[in-house]
Design a protein around this motif. Structure first.
Motif, mmCIF file in Angstrom:
data_model
loop_
_atom_site.group_PDB
_atom_site.id
_atom_site.type_symbol
_atom_site.label_atom_id
_atom_site.label_comp_id
_atom_site.label_asym_id
_atom_site.label_seq_id
_atom_site.Cartn_x
_atom_site.Cartn_y
_atom_site.Cartn_z
ATOM 1 N N VAL A 138 15.178 4.430 2.816
ATOM 2 C CA VAL A 138 14.065 5.305 2.436
ATOM 3 C C VAL A 138 13.178 4.617 1.400
ATOM 4 C CG1 VAL A 138 13.461 7.493 1.322
ATOM 5 C CG2 VAL A 138 15.302 7.412 3.010
ATOM 6 N N LYS A 139 13.777 3.976 0.409
ATOM 7 C CA LYS A 139 12.979 3.246 -0.583
ATOM 8 C C LYS A 139 12.185 2.125 0.076
ATOM 9 C CE LYS A 139 16.114 2.106 -3.604
ATOM 10 N NZ LYS A 139 16.877 1.684 -4.783
ATOM 11 N N PHE A 140 12.808 1.449 1.049
ATOM 12 C CA PHE A 140 12.133 0.333 1.723
ATOM 13 C C PHE A 140 10.923 0.808 2.522
ATOM 14 C CE2 PHE A 140 11.752 -2.374 5.567
ATOM 15 C CZ PHE A 140 11.254 -3.514 4.946
ATOM 16 N N ILE A 141 11.070 1.886 3.294
ATOM 17 C CA ILE A 141 9.940 2.318 4.127
ATOM 18 C C ILE A 141 8.822 2.959 3.311
ATOM 19 C CG2 ILE A 141 11.281 2.546 6.240
ATOM 20 C CD1 ILE A 141 11.150 5.581 5.865
ATOM 21 N N LYS A 142 9.053 3.209 2.036
ATOM 22 C CA LYS A 142 7.986 3.717 1.178
ATOM 23 C C LYS A 142 7.188 2.596 0.533
ATOM 24 C CE LYS A 142 9.563 8.313 0.067
ATOM 25 N NZ LYS A 142 9.725 9.283 -1.008
ATOM 26 N N THR A 143 7.616 1.366 0.723
ATOM 27 C CA THR A 143 6.874 0.222 0.209
ATOM 28 C C THR A 143 5.861 -0.219 1.263
ATOM 29 O OG1 THR A 143 8.393 -1.444 1.110
ATOM 30 C CG2 THR A 143 8.893 -0.557 -1.104
ATOM 31 N N PRO A 144 4.808 -0.921 0.853
ATOM 32 C CA PRO A 144 3.856 -1.433 1.852
ATOM 33 C C PRO A 144 4.537 -2.333 2.894
ATOM 34 C CG PRO A 144 2.903 -1.575 -0.331
ATOM 35 C CD PRO A 144 4.334 -1.157 -0.511
ATOM 36 N N MET A 145 5.469 -3.178 2.451
ATOM 37 C CA MET A 145 6.165 -4.051 3.393
ATOM 38 C C MET A 145 7.022 -3.236 4.371
ATOM 39 S SD MET A 145 6.077 -6.999 4.110
ATOM 40 C CE MET A 145 6.757 -8.552 4.458
ATOM 41 N N GLY A 146 7.624 -2.150 3.894
ATOM 42 C CA GLY A 146 8.419 -1.290 4.760
ATOM 43 C C GLY A 146 7.578 -0.611 5.822
ATOM 44 N N VAL A 147 6.392 -0.141 5.444
ATOM 45 C CA VAL A 147 5.490 0.494 6.411
ATOM 46 C C VAL A 147 5.060 -0.532 7.460
ATOM 47 C CG1 VAL A 147 3.227 1.596 6.703
ATOM 48 C CG2 VAL A 147 4.687 2.249 4.788
ATOM 49 N N ILE A 148 4.718 -1.734 6.993
ATOM 50 C CA ILE A 148 4.325 -2.792 7.929
ATOM 51 C C ILE A 148 5.477 -3.122 8.877
ATOM 52 C CG2 ILE A 148 3.723 -5.249 8.086
ATOM 53 C CD1 ILE A 148 2.091 -4.791 5.468
ATOM 54 N N PHE A 149 6.693 -3.181 8.357
ATOM 55 C CA PHE A 149 7.871 -3.467 9.187
ATOM 56 C C PHE A 149 8.067 -2.402 10.259
ATOM 57 C CE2 PHE A 149 12.417 -2.836 10.005
ATOM 58 C CZ PHE A 149 12.747 -4.078 10.532
ATOM 59 N N VAL A 150 8.030 -1.134 9.877
ATOM 60 C CA VAL A 150 8.239 -0.040 10.843
ATOM 61 C C VAL A 150 7.134 -0.048 11.898
ATOM 62 C CG1 VAL A 150 8.254 2.468 11.104
ATOM 63 C CG2 VAL A 150 9.567 1.400 9.278
#
Length: 173
Positions: A138-150
């Protein structure tokens, strides 16, 4: 009926799933960003429910760092309830040890001293569920890199669902 037509529903399902995941991730991030930056609400709770990630060990062993907690707004709180309250722009997850008329005193299970009294109005809700270690994701997908990854993974799946690439790896006949 050829193999391509036979499994057309798999490609359609993958496309819909990818679009759904991207929409949810982007929507939640925009909603959370607006709530925290514009309204000062560290944990928005649509419909009286919210989620947060445990960031400290103050509630060990009950709650650990990176646990995802599910929180529900209640009409009444009791002693020994684990609650989430907002202090300035930060969330605190501690246990209620005393209740006065309009104030509660809380304490982290791993802490030696009580917190200062807080207003009942600053309580976001009571912890009703714990999902261990999911907070890392959850912390990861809230980062810009996490959004880009998803978005990237979803786009790759979406693109490859247009041909037999997915079928070759998911079906063995």
């Amino acid at each position: 009926m050829n193999k391509k037509d036979k499994y057309k529903w798999i490609r359609s399902f993958i496309k819909i799933l990818c679009m759904f995941i991207v929409s949810i991730v982007i929507g939640i991030n925009i909603y959370s960003w607006n709530a925290s930056r514009i309204l000062g609400d560290a944990m928005p709770m649509p419909s009286g429910y919210g989620a947060a990630v445990v960031l400290s060990g103050s509630m060990e062993p009950k709650l650990s760092i990176d646990d995802l907690i599910i929180v529900r707004k209640m009409d009444k709180y009791n002693i020994d309830d684990i609650i989430v309250y907002q202090k300035n722009y930060e969330l605190v997850v501690h246990r209620i040890i005393s209740i006065n008329e309009n104030e509660v005193i809380t304490k982290g299970d791993a802490n030696n001293i009580n917190d200062n009294a807080i207003s009942i109005n600053s309580i976001k809700g009571r912890v009703i569920g714990i999902i261990p270690y999911v907070g890392v994701f959850v912390k990861f997908i809230k980062t810009p890199m996490g959004v880009i990854f998803v978005i990237g993974v979803s786009l790759i799946l979406y693109i490859y669902s247009n041909n037999n690439f997915i079928l070759k790896f998911t079906l063995f006949n």
